[in-house]
Design an enzyme around this catalytic site. Structure first.
Site, PDB file in Angstrom:
ATOM      1  N   SER A  29     -48.643 -31.121   7.122  1.00  0.00           N
ATOM      2  CA  SER A  29     -49.901 -30.807   6.443  1.00  0.00           C
ATOM      3  C   SER A  29     -49.728 -31.119   4.954  1.00  0.00           C
ATOM      4  O   SER A  29     -48.623 -31.413   4.499  1.00  0.00           O
ATOM      5  CB  SER A  29     -50.233 -29.331   6.617  1.00  0.00           C
ATOM      6  OG  SER A  29     -49.328 -28.570   5.850  1.00  0.00           O
ATOM      7  N   LYS A  30     -50.828 -30.999   4.240  1.00  0.00           N
ATOM      8  CA  LYS A  30     -50.770 -31.293   2.804  1.00  0.00           C
ATOM      9  C   LYS A  30     -49.774 -30.371   2.112  1.00  0.00           C
ATOM     10  O   LYS A  30     -49.134 -30.738   1.148  1.00  0.00           O
ATOM     11  CB  LYS A  30     -52.147 -31.112   2.183  1.00  0.00           C
ATOM     12  CG  LYS A  30     -52.996 -32.333   2.388  1.00  0.00           C
ATOM     13  CD  LYS A  30     -54.179 -32.329   1.448  1.00  0.00           C
ATOM     14  CE  LYS A  30     -55.136 -33.420   1.860  1.00  0.00           C
ATOM     15  NZ  LYS A  30     -56.470 -32.956   2.150  1.00  0.00           N
ATOM     16  N   ARG A  31     -49.661 -29.159   2.635  1.00  0.00           N
ATOM     17  CA  ARG A  31     -48.768 -28.189   2.003  1.00  0.00           C
ATOM     18  C   ARG A  31     -47.297 -28.601   2.099  1.00  0.00           C
ATOM     19  O   ARG A  31     -46.457 -28.133   1.351  1.00  0.00           O
ATOM     20  CB  ARG A  31     -48.973 -26.806   2.604  1.00  0.00           C
ATOM     21  CG  ARG A  31     -49.742 -25.926   1.637  1.00  0.00           C
ATOM     22  CD  ARG A  31     -49.909 -24.540   2.180  1.00  0.00           C
ATOM     23  NE  ARG A  31     -50.999 -24.524   3.134  1.00  0.00           N
ATOM     24  CZ  ARG A  31     -51.033 -23.760   4.220  1.00  0.00           C
ATOM     25  NH1 ARG A  31     -50.020 -22.989   4.503  1.00  0.00           N
ATOM     26  NH2 ARG A  31     -52.074 -23.777   5.013  1.00  0.00           N
ATOM     27  N   ASP A  32     -46.992 -29.464   3.060  1.00  0.00           N
ATOM     28  CA  ASP A  32     -45.602 -29.928   3.190  1.00  0.00           C
ATOM     29  C   ASP A  32     -45.318 -31.080   2.237  1.00  0.00           C
ATOM     30  O   ASP A  32     -44.274 -31.715   2.331  1.00  0.00           O
ATOM     31  CB  ASP A  32     -45.325 -30.414   4.614  1.00  0.00           C
ATOM     32  CG  ASP A  32     -45.569 -29.331   5.632  1.00  0.00           C
ATOM     33  OD1 ASP A  32     -45.055 -28.223   5.426  1.00  0.00           O
ATOM     34  OD2 ASP A  32     -46.269 -29.598   6.621  1.00  0.00           O
ATOM     35  N   GLY A  33     -46.259 -31.385   1.390  1.00  0.00           N
ATOM     36  CA  GLY A  33     -46.014 -32.434   0.414  1.00  0.00           C
ATOM     37  C   GLY A  33     -46.584 -33.788   0.830  1.00  0.00           C
ATOM     38  O   GLY A  33     -46.324 -34.787   0.186  1.00  0.00           O
TER      39      GLY A  33
END
Ligand code: GLU
Length: 449
Positions: free
Chosen positions: A254-258
């Site tokens: 996801s976006k949160r994983d970079g």
């Protein structure tokens, strides 16, 4: 299944920024086309007017360009007056008449009907199935006497449920029972087709030989097989890509994983060739230990059969490592050409030769061009006394923070005096600093912190 010529496509929906999963699909489709002297087609699937984002198609085109994934057919690029290729238009929103014609074929052969239910009624059927702990199937509610389709109702496919066994170029042999085949919407009430319908029509109209796409479509393939049959279409090769997983490998990326917008990586100074190599490695290897591939090698060696079935872990640190490796192996002048614009502002006053020298000293450690200002600033500007003192007061620096400003200044003055005469060969610097330790009767920890 279809035989040659090889024509692959990338068919993104312009609903946001292109991320690594999307561009991997594009890359694999591009590699298959290029290694077979085939064609690579870009088709913009803009039929979801609610989720569509302005200029997302331009962003997609810019990403492909930045990675050197050239397309033979597709929308026009900046500066081009018309689309490329003669299977257009390449925006689905401009192909509505084509879908209508194909929809009519299905209506005429009794394989499509107007869906008379309101969304609330369909929802009630769904809830009823849930209550009975049964999977919801629309076809269990198929109307016996549907109205004539006039566009005000959704047009639905009338499926013929059956078992399927088929070959996926990546996932291998797959089978499903009739329970997964259902009546799905072909054309919505806003007049736009669904993906499920439009991509089948377009792949046929555009003579696509290989459909390479993400895993989110896998569960729908039996429905597509049913529709191919209803339309009398010989299906293309189907290749389903594994998911891209977060760095820890336990969930979808996801976006949160970079996971960033692709152009961000380019802006930070990841080399396009490195990005291509890294993206190719997300789920593919050539069966050897080799990790670094040139574009030509990828074209030669890539195969759908060697794409793994299980999820591929996304590790941004590995990308940065690969970039550092490529930078280290680069000729200094070539590197300078690529990254001189990233040099700090303060370097503008200095000569090109000096900047190259600085770059040469940094090359070993450099991983991202965007780090250049931080890594090289001190070659170009004299720090203020306050800046220097602040460095020494860094709380992580346990020994130095105990010194007062006068002690720090005196230490620095002696170091400068000693190093001023150095020829800056490693040995000479080391000898001078060791001598200084003796002269000052100081501990190495203080002087070399
Ligand atoms: N428009 C679909 C998407 O962006 C593409 C799927 C496909 O490649 O067929 O998810």
């Amino acid at each position: 299944m279809k035989s040659q010529p090889v024509r692959t496509r990338f068919a993104p929906s312009p609903t946001g920024l292109l991320h690594v999963g999307g561009i991997r699909t594009a890359l694999f489709a591009w590699l298959v086309a290029r290694q077979n002297n085939g064609q690579f087609i870009l088709r913009i699937e803009d039929t979801d007017k609610v989720r569509e984002q302005k200029d997302a198609d331009k962003h997609i085109i810019a990403c492909l360009k930045a990675l050197g994934l050239d397309y033979d057919e597709g929308p026009s690029q900046d500066g081009e007056s018309s689309e490329r290729g003669n299977h257009g238009p390449y925006h689905q929103s401009q192909r509505l008449e084509i879908y209508k014609t194909w929809a009519q074929k299905l209506i005429d052969s009794g394989r499509a009907y107007a869906d008379p239910y309101s969304p609330a009624e369909v929802q009630a059927f769904r809830e009823e199935a849930q209550k009975q702990k049964k999977p919801f199937l629309y076809r269990n509610h198929r109307p016996t006497d549907p109205p004539k389709w006039d566009g005000s109702q959704p047009l639905r496919f009338k499926s013929e449920p059956k078992s399927y066994t088929w070959q996926d170029a990546v996932m291998g042999e797959l089978s499903t029972g009739p329970e997964v085949v259902d009546d799905f919407i072909l054309i919505k009430t806003d007049g736009y087709p669904t993906y499920n319908f439009a991509h089948i029509v377009d792949d046929q109209e555009m003579n696509i030989s290989h459909v390479i796409r993400g895993q989110e479509f896998l569960a729908s393939i039996p429905n597509y097989l049913n529709l191919y049959e209803a339309l009398g279409i010989e299906r293309p090769v189907l290749a389903t890509m594994p998911h891209i997983l977060s760095p820890s490998g336990n969930k979808k990326l996801s976006k949160r994983d970079g996971a960033k917008d692709l152009l961000e990586y380019i802006k930070e100074g990841i080399l396009p060739e490195v990005l291509v190599n890294f993206i190719a490695s997300l789920g593919w290897n050539d069966g050897t230990e080799q990790e670094i591939f040139s574009r030509e090698e990828l074209i030669e060696k890539f195969s759908l059969e060697r794409v793994q079935k299980s999820g591929a872990r996304f590790d941004e640190q590995r990308l940065i490592w690969m970039n550092g490796l490529a930078i280290r192996n680069m000729d200094l002048s070539e590197l300078y050409e690529l990254c001189s614009s990233y040099m700090p502002r303060s370097s503008e006053r200095t000569s090109e030769d000096y900047k190259k020298q600085v770059l040469g000293l940094t090359q070993e450690r450099l991983k991202l061009f965007s780090e250049l200002p931080e890594l090289t600033e001190f070659f170009f500007s004299e720090p203020s006394e306050a800046d220097v003192l602040a460095l020494f007061k860094d709380p992580k620096n346990k020994r130095l923070k105990k010194l007062d400003n006068t002690q720090i200044k005196s230490l620095l003055d002696s170091s400068i005096a000693s190093l001023e005469k150095s020829n800056f060969q490693i040995q000479d610097v080391e000898d001078r600093l060791n001598q200084l330790l003796i002269d000052l009767d100081s501990k190495p920890g203080i002087l070399f912190s």
